[in-house]
Design an enzyme around this catalytic site. Structure first.
Site, PDB file in Angstrom:
ATOM      1  N   GLU A 286       0.666  -1.610  -0.499  1.00  0.00           N
ATOM      2  CA  GLU A 286      -0.236   0.192  -0.006  1.00  0.00           C
ATOM      3  C   GLU A 286       0.759   1.285   0.270  1.00  0.00           C
ATOM      4  O   GLU A 286       1.715   1.808   1.218  1.00  0.00           O
ATOM      5  CB  GLU A 286      -0.617   0.170   0.965  1.00  0.00           C
ATOM      6  CG  GLU A 286      -1.895  -1.302   1.488  1.00  0.00           C
ATOM      7  CD  GLU A 286      -3.227  -1.606   0.701  1.00  0.00           C
ATOM      8  OE1 GLU A 286      -3.321  -0.451   0.114  1.00  0.00           O
ATOM      9  OE2 GLU A 286      -3.872  -2.527   0.883  1.00  0.00           O
ATOM     10  N   CYS A 320      -1.100   8.948   3.300  1.00  0.00           N
ATOM     11  CA  CYS A 320      -1.164   8.449   1.770  1.00  0.00           C
ATOM     12  C   CYS A 320      -2.226   9.523   1.245  1.00  0.00           C
ATOM     13  O   CYS A 320      -2.603   9.364  -0.128  1.00  0.00           O
ATOM     14  CB  CYS A 320      -1.052   7.234   1.548  1.00  0.00           C
ATOM     15  SG  CYS A 320      -2.504   6.692   2.838  1.00  0.00           S
TER      16      CYS A 320
END
Ligand code: NDP
Length: 523
Positions: A286, A320
């Site tokens: 990720e 993120c």
């Protein structure tokens, strides 16, 4: 501690929390002050272990504060942790899934009951505001609950299959792999460590957890809380230490069956290549994002400015999912810029432990230096709309505080428009149509989150259908591109943002930690 039962803060909470919530956080923060600077071991097979070297974990709010001293694990300690997880696997994988779930659900309750302590620790350790930090702790607990629910809903992933002959019976079972290495980043130090570890553990694997060196304390506390729930020795192991040193051993050991990583693309790709150099093993990444928000001529501009400010500058852009690009229709650009500027300059910057602070420090000295470089290059090649200062003076001089910046007038191929910066630094581009905004949005190697503001549902549908991102939002005042929650907003990175195609927080997560076995029996 005042009663706060029934109150839950998420990243999308807009309402001011009740006074009891503030008091509970402040009580926990005060108690934490007395426990700073302690030396913590690593945990291998349920036993504490010390290394030859120790490193200091200091607060980005005030570098004089030593949050704790942590072991710099050696290669042999990493090997020992893998060995312990390997030995524990046989028994743990045979524990009936219902019993595993009971332990992990207790762990979720324990996280919830320690949420103020965890939140205060994260505020101090990585500089999260109290609301962001409370949401991080709450998310961790909900991730555990949601992943347990997945196992239950699938009845342990054991199902009958079709028949080719009357005397043939086949069952399909998903079975755990073995030892998983979990490598977590600094920015969601509890939620991401808990979530990745939980995916593996619920499925019956064992785990070696290596948290970021900027956030070993939050993960250490998480480890203690999870183990207290009754995880047998060796099922979860905790290793502090340098990623580039101990991480190397973890990635290379052949006893490791799978690896799950959240962090930067650069590090993730290096791990991916090394992990699979001689045989295929599941390696889930990720990674980062360069997340766009689109503001069309039909947007509610107040809503858009609020949603963009929260997503671009919340936790200093160190998410993120942070909004780092915004494409505004030229016809409303002046009004939008003004509304955004008003919100940004009004954000309270300061010690994140304090109740009024919206924005704390960035994580470290290197982040400040990078911010300065971004601002200097934006000033040279474009125009600074607001912000861009490094703060000094009494309140700020011992920490890493900056004012959120927005810039415009850069060419689309400028590195500031293309690269993930992980700072409170927003690029604003003006466009003449929704199609152009979508085209620019998609002109990125990343594809994590994206948002649109438009009161026209046709425009919203066009956006959903054409945007190349795994997490999409429309008209979200609480966060244009941020604020995903377990069981609500599956969080899947497309393109260079992730390798799984099935996201964290989503319904397919746990099954990725299991491998299929079909069992055909002829009678
Ligand atoms: P890094 O990539 O710098 O580090 C992540 C982890 O990898 C840390 O534990 C680090 O340890 C470890 N590591 C570093 N080098 C190695 C190596 N050679 N081998 C094994 N492990 C290694 O990320 P940050 O901690 O700075 O986190 C920010 C990044 O995370 C951003 O890019 C952000 O977008 C991404 N992220 C992605 C999310 C998603 O869901 N897609 C969610 C949250 C963050 P050490 O700290 O000791 O170096």
């Amino acid at each position: 501690m005042p009663s706060t039962k029934g109150f839950k803060i998420t990243y999308a909470t807009l309402a001011a929390p009740a006074e009891e919530v503030h008091l509970a956080f402040e009580t926990a923060a005060n108690e934490l002050q007395g426990a700073l600077g302690q030396t913590h071991p690593i945990w291998i097979g349920g036993e504490p272990s010390l290394s030859e070297e120790v490193f200091e974990d200091r607060s980005p709010t005030d570098r004089r504060l030593v949050v704790g001293r942590f072991q710099r694990a050696s290669a042999s300690q990493a090997e020992a942790a893998i060995g312990a997880a390997h030995r524990a696997f046989g028994e743990w994988s045979r524990v009936p899934w219902q019993e595993r779930l009971a332990i992990l659900r207790t762990a979720a309750e324990n996280i919830s009951s320690h949420r103020f302590e965890l939140a205060a620790l994260m505020s101090l350790e990585v500089g999260k505001s109290r609301f962001e930090a409370l949401a991080d702790a709450e998310e961790a607990a909900d991730l555990l609950r949601y992943y347990c629910q997945q196992m239950e809903d699938a009845a342990g992933f054991d199902r009958p299959m079709g028949q080719l002959a009357p005397n043939e019976k086949t069952r399909d079972i998903l079975r755990p792999y073995g030892v998983w290495v979990v490598i977590s980043p600094f920015n969601f130090p509890v939620a991401l460590a808990a979530g990745m570890a939980a995916g593996a553990l619920v499925a019956g694997n064992t785990v070696v957890l290596k948290p970021a060196s900027e956030a070993p304390a939050s993960a250490f506390k998480l480890y203690e809380i999870m183990v207290e729930a009754g995880l047998p020795a060796g099922v979860l192991n905790y290793l502090s230490g340098s990623g580039s040193e101990v991480g190397r051993t973890l990635v290379q050991d052949s006893r490791v069956s799978g690896l799950v990583f959240t962090g930067s693309k650069e590090v993730g790709m290096e791990i991916f290549r090394r992990f699979n150099h001689d045989r295929p093993r599941p390696c889930y990444l990720e990674l980062g994002g360069k997340n766009p928000a689109i503001v069309t001529a039909k947007a509610d501009l107040e809503k858009a400015a609020e949603g963009v400010a929260r997503s671009a500058f919340g936790f200093g852009g160190q998410k993120c999912s942070a909004c780092s690009r915004v494409y505004v229709d030229r016809s409303v650009a002046t009004a939008f810029k003004e509304l955004l500027r008003e919100r940004a300059v009004a954000l309270a910057i300061g010690d994140p432990l304090r109740r009024e602070s919206f924005l704390g420090p960035v994580i470290n000295e290197a982040a400040v230096r990078k911010f300065e470089r971004c601002v200097a290059e934006a000033r040279r090649d474009g125009e600074i709309l607001f912000g861009g200062d490094v703060l000094g003076g009494e309140e700020y001089e011992h920490g890493f505080f900056v004012t959120p910046a927005a810039v415009t007038g850069l060419p689309e191929d400028h590195w500031l428009v293309r690269q993930e910066l992980f700072l409170p630094f927003l690029y604003l581009g003006e466009v003449d149509s929704l199609e152009r905004a979508i085209e620019f949005s998609n002109r990125s190697e990343y594809g994590l989150t994206a948002g649109i503001f438009s009161e026209d549902l046709q425009e919203v549908e066009t956006f959903f259908d054409s945007i190349e991102s795994g997490v999409t939002y429309a008209n979200r005042r609480s966060g244009a591109t941020t604020g995903a929650w377990p069981g609500v907003n599956p969080f899947c990175g497309w393109k260079s943002s992730g390798s799984t195609g099935k996201g964290v927080c989503g319904p397919y997560y746990v099954s990725q930690f299991l491998r299929e076995q079909s069992r055909t029996l002829m009678e």
